[in-house]
Enzyme design. Structure first.
Site, mmCIF file in Angstrom:
data_model
loop_
_atom_site.group_PDB
_atom_site.id
_atom_site.type_symbol
_atom_site.label_atom_id
_atom_site.label_comp_id
_atom_site.label_asym_id
_atom_site.label_seq_id
_atom_site.Cartn_x
_atom_site.Cartn_y
_atom_site.Cartn_z
ATOM 1 N N ASN A 152 9.293 4.589 3.706
ATOM 2 C CA ASN A 152 9.088 4.208 5.142
ATOM 3 C C ASN A 152 10.541 3.461 5.819
ATOM 4 O O ASN A 152 11.467 3.216 5.021
ATOM 5 C CB ASN A 152 8.185 2.925 5.369
ATOM 6 C CG ASN A 152 6.807 3.292 5.020
ATOM 7 O OD1 ASN A 152 6.445 3.673 3.832
ATOM 8 N ND2 ASN A 152 5.987 3.708 5.986
ATOM 9 N N HIS B 241 8.758 7.175 8.581
ATOM 10 C CA HIS B 241 9.447 7.361 7.340
ATOM 11 C C HIS B 241 10.645 7.714 7.437
ATOM 12 O O HIS B 241 11.083 8.450 8.505
ATOM 13 C CB HIS B 241 8.607 8.403 6.425
ATOM 14 C CG HIS B 241 7.514 7.830 5.542
ATOM 15 N ND1 HIS B 241 7.602 7.389 4.567
ATOM 16 C CD2 HIS B 241 6.255 7.372 6.209
ATOM 17 C CE1 HIS B 241 6.180 6.856 4.204
ATOM 18 N NE2 HIS B 241 5.256 7.203 5.222
ATOM 19 N N HIS C 286 4.518 4.401 12.908
ATOM 20 C CA HIS C 286 4.797 4.318 11.416
ATOM 21 C C HIS C 286 5.751 5.482 11.212
ATOM 22 O O HIS C 286 5.463 6.662 11.258
ATOM 23 C CB HIS C 286 3.467 4.695 10.946
ATOM 24 C CG HIS C 286 3.367 4.681 9.426
ATOM 25 N ND1 HIS C 286 2.760 3.747 8.645
ATOM 26 C CD2 HIS C 286 3.723 5.595 8.511
ATOM 27 C CE1 HIS C 286 2.691 4.018 7.452
ATOM 28 N NE2 HIS C 286 3.454 5.206 7.101
ATOM 29 N N CYS D 107 3.752 9.423 0.754
ATOM 30 C CA CYS D 107 2.297 9.803 0.490
ATOM 31 C C CYS D 107 2.723 10.809 -0.872
ATOM 32 O O CYS D 107 3.133 11.816 -0.685
ATOM 33 C CB CYS D 107 1.738 10.724 1.619
ATOM 34 S SG CYS D 107 0.249 11.352 1.219
ATOM 35 N N ARG E 263 0.769 -1.145 -0.102
ATOM 36 C CA ARG E 263 -0.080 -0.015 0.071
ATOM 37 C C ARG E 263 0.844 1.307 -0.005
ATOM 38 O O ARG E 263 0.873 1.976 -1.153
ATOM 39 C CB ARG E 263 -1.197 0.042 1.364
ATOM 40 C CG ARG E 263 -2.203 0.933 1.113
ATOM 41 C CD ARG E 263 -1.565 2.473 1.578
ATOM 42 N NE ARG E 263 -1.072 2.615 3.061
ATOM 43 C CZ ARG E 263 -0.770 3.529 3.619
ATOM 44 N NH1 ARG E 263 -0.609 4.682 2.777
ATOM 45 N NH2 ARG E 263 -0.222 3.623 4.691
ATOM 46 N N ASP E 264 1.457 1.655 1.121
ATOM 47 C CA ASP E 264 2.243 2.765 1.201
ATOM 48 C C ASP E 264 3.344 2.796 0.342
ATOM 49 O O ASP E 264 3.884 3.789 -0.217
ATOM 50 C CB ASP E 264 2.672 2.920 2.606
ATOM 51 C CG ASP E 264 3.164 4.209 3.153
ATOM 52 O OD1 ASP E 264 3.333 5.042 2.243
ATOM 53 O OD2 ASP E 264 3.296 4.569 4.316
HETATM 54 N N1 COA Z 1 -13.111 4.685 -3.535
HETATM 55 C C1 COA Z 1 -13.365 4.906 -5.092
HETATM 56 N N2 COA Z 1 -13.909 6.079 -5.655
HETATM 57 C C2 COA Z 1 -14.160 7.003 -4.667
HETATM 58 C C3 COA Z 1 -13.607 6.798 -3.190
HETATM 59 C C4 COA Z 1 -13.381 5.643 -2.948
HETATM 60 N N3 COA Z 1 -12.995 5.577 -1.388
HETATM 61 N N4 COA Z 1 -14.402 8.104 -2.728
HETATM 62 C C5 COA Z 1 -14.778 8.665 -3.736
HETATM 63 N N5 COA Z 1 -14.515 8.257 -4.666
HETATM 64 C C6 COA Z 1 -15.033 8.664 -6.130
HETATM 65 C C7 COA Z 1 -16.502 9.276 -6.255
HETATM 66 O O1 COA Z 1 -17.595 8.184 -6.153
HETATM 67 C C8 COA Z 1 -16.570 10.098 -7.377
HETATM 68 O O2 COA Z 1 -16.730 9.457 -8.545
HETATM 69 P P1 COA Z 1 -16.972 10.018 -9.896
HETATM 70 O O3 COA Z 1 -16.107 11.162 -10.583
HETATM 71 O O4 COA Z 1 -17.131 8.953 -10.838
HETATM 72 O O5 COA Z 1 -18.468 10.445 -9.287
HETATM 73 C C9 COA Z 1 -14.988 10.697 -7.271
HETATM 74 O O6 COA Z 1 -14.224 9.822 -6.593
HETATM 75 C C10 COA Z 1 -14.921 12.047 -6.442
HETATM 76 O O7 COA Z 1 -15.512 11.909 -5.279
HETATM 77 P P2 COA Z 1 -15.554 12.959 -4.022
HETATM 78 O O8 COA Z 1 -16.168 12.258 -2.700
HETATM 79 O O9 COA Z 1 -15.821 14.184 -4.475
HETATM 80 O O10 COA Z 1 -13.858 12.656 -3.758
HETATM 81 P P3 COA Z 1 -12.704 13.794 -3.834
HETATM 82 O O11 COA Z 1 -12.340 13.707 -5.265
HETATM 83 O O12 COA Z 1 -12.911 14.870 -3.086
HETATM 84 O O13 COA Z 1 -11.652 12.713 -3.404
HETATM 85 C C11 COA Z 1 -10.802 11.071 -1.921
HETATM 86 C C12 COA Z 1 -11.656 12.361 -2.015
HETATM 87 C C13 COA Z 1 -10.623 10.943 -0.110
HETATM 88 C C14 COA Z 1 -11.641 9.924 -2.372
HETATM 89 C C15 COA Z 1 -9.674 11.032 -2.505
HETATM 90 O O14 COA Z 1 -8.922 12.223 -2.136
HETATM 91 C C16 COA Z 1 -8.557 10.007 -2.069
HETATM 92 O O15 COA Z 1 -8.832 8.787 -2.509
HETATM 93 N N6 COA Z 1 -7.615 10.361 -1.311
HETATM 94 C C17 COA Z 1 -6.677 9.325 -0.880
HETATM 95 C C18 COA Z 1 -5.215 9.634 -0.742
HETATM 96 C C19 COA Z 1 -4.341 8.604 -0.263
HETATM 97 O O16 COA Z 1 -4.538 7.507 -0.305
HETATM 98 N N7 COA Z 1 -2.885 9.223 0.361
HETATM 99 C C20 COA Z 1 -2.134 8.584 0.574
HETATM 100 C C21 COA Z 1 -2.240 7.518 1.701
HETATM 101 S S1 COA Z 1 -2.366 8.642 3.259
HETATM 102 ZN ZN ZN Z 2 3.236 6.215 5.488
#
Ligand code: COA
Ligand code: ZN
Length: 321
Positions: free
Chosen positions: A251, A211, A209, A242, A18-19
């Protein structure tokens, strides 16, 4: 003062699938991700963070989360976790029968918004819903990112972090990971925050955790150990970071960490040669060299033949004696 560990049991979690992979520019195909997790499953790790159920637009490298979860062979005694950023991610992860939902938010408002596109309050409110959804189906661990410092806001002192820990615990979450997202913690700070959280919440199951962005990850592991932490995240080959934290890098390296802890007399439960085999398989997967030292140097039990010239000298000394 560091002491020999006397076989104390520690629990090692590998977060490379994942990370590690989330920040890699190459898409590692699903079959190879599954093979990596399956190989890690045979090494004695306590937990593997298999993937994240995030938006595929945010983290394209892990867009195949459901297929990876469906394809892995689960080994008894190993917990299979997935990171989830919101309720939608939790629903997707629960449908794949993860053992643990690793919900994530940041101690820093700026990083929470950059990473998750919502406020910390919104994240906490999603945590509350996720706890309800997960009841009876999966454990919930909360990862508190930027708990030691934030690339936008600077260093975080303990008293700035504890209120968020309190609020997470108040939701009924019993597992917490303190994350040093961009390697800003120093050992004194690591010891202080870990000890403060343990003292205030003795029933929380805590993980650290770290890094290695500034070369302090293993030093911070030692400091956390001194504060009584028994669970550590680390990433095979030292992969990781990230994508939404400027300057992020890998990490603590799992095999380097396990080697250090075993040398000190801790029981990590990990088969180091098997872990090293996994680590050697990583460079071809991601297409570049890795930060881990042990793959290059071998364990400190490694012995080399004495050079011929030195052998002759030793023989000569023997003859004189
Ligand atoms: N899994 C899959 N799709 C997702 C989702 C999830 N958990 N959460 C939201 N979506 C989809 C929505 O369905 C929407 O799809 P569409 O455009 O087809 O309608 C789209 O993403 C936008 O949804 P929204 O709620 O507006 O999300 P956002 O664009 O504001 O993004 C997160 C918010 C949290 C989903 C996004 O920023 C994210 O996944 N971040 C993870 C960051 C990460 O993993 N960082 C490293 C680890 S710390
Ligand atoms: Zn991390």
């Amino acid at each position: 003062m560091l002491r020999a560990a006397g076989g104390k049991r520690l629990f090692i979690h590998d977060v490379a699938p994942r990370d590690g992979l989330q920040i890699e520019p190459v898409f590692v195909d699903t079959a190879r991700k599954i093979a990596l997790v399956d190989a890690l499953s045979r090494t004695g790790l306590a937990k593997i963070e298999v993937t994240s159920f995030t938006s595929p637009k945010a983290i394209p490298a892990l867009a195949d989360a459901a297929d990876v979860m469906a394809g892995i062979q689960r080994a008894p005694g190993v917990e299979y976790a997935a990171l989830v950023p919101n309720v939608k991610g939790a629903e997707r992860a629960l449908a794949c029968r993860v053992d643990e939902l690793n919900v994530v938010m940041s101690a820093s408002e700026s990083h929470n918004r950059a990473n998750l596109r919502m406020s910390r309050e919104q994240s906490l409110s999603q945590f509350a819903d996720i706890v309800g959804l997960a009841r009876g189906a999966a454990a919930v661990n909360a990862s508190l990112s930027t708990a030691f410092g934030c690339p936008f806001e600077g260093r975080f002192e303990t008293d700035r972090v504890l209120p968020w820990v309190d609020r997470i615990a108040a939701l009924g979450i019993r597992r917490l990971t303190l994350c040093d997202t961009t390697g800003m913690a120093d050992p004194a700070q690591a010891q202080q925050l870990c000890a403060a959280v343990r003292e205030r919440h003795p029933h929380l199951v805590l993980t650290a955790h770290f890094h290695d962005t500034r070369g302090m990850a293993l030093a911070n592991v030692l400091a956390a150990l001194e504060a009584g932490i028994e669970r550590f995240d680390a990433s095979l080959g030292g992969l990781g970071g990230c994508p939404f934290a400027p300057g992020a890098s890998g990490n603590a390296c799992t095999e380097d960490m396990v080697h250090m802890l075993q040398q000190m007399g801790y029981d990590t439960g990990v088969d180091l040669p098997a872990l090293l085999d996994c680590a050697r398989s990583l460079a071809p997967l991601v297409g570049h060299e890795l930060a881990g030292q042990l793959v290059k140097a071998g364990p400190s039990s490694r012995r080399y033949p004495l050079p011929v010239a030195a052998t002759a000298q030793v023989a000569g000394v023997g003859a004189c004696a």
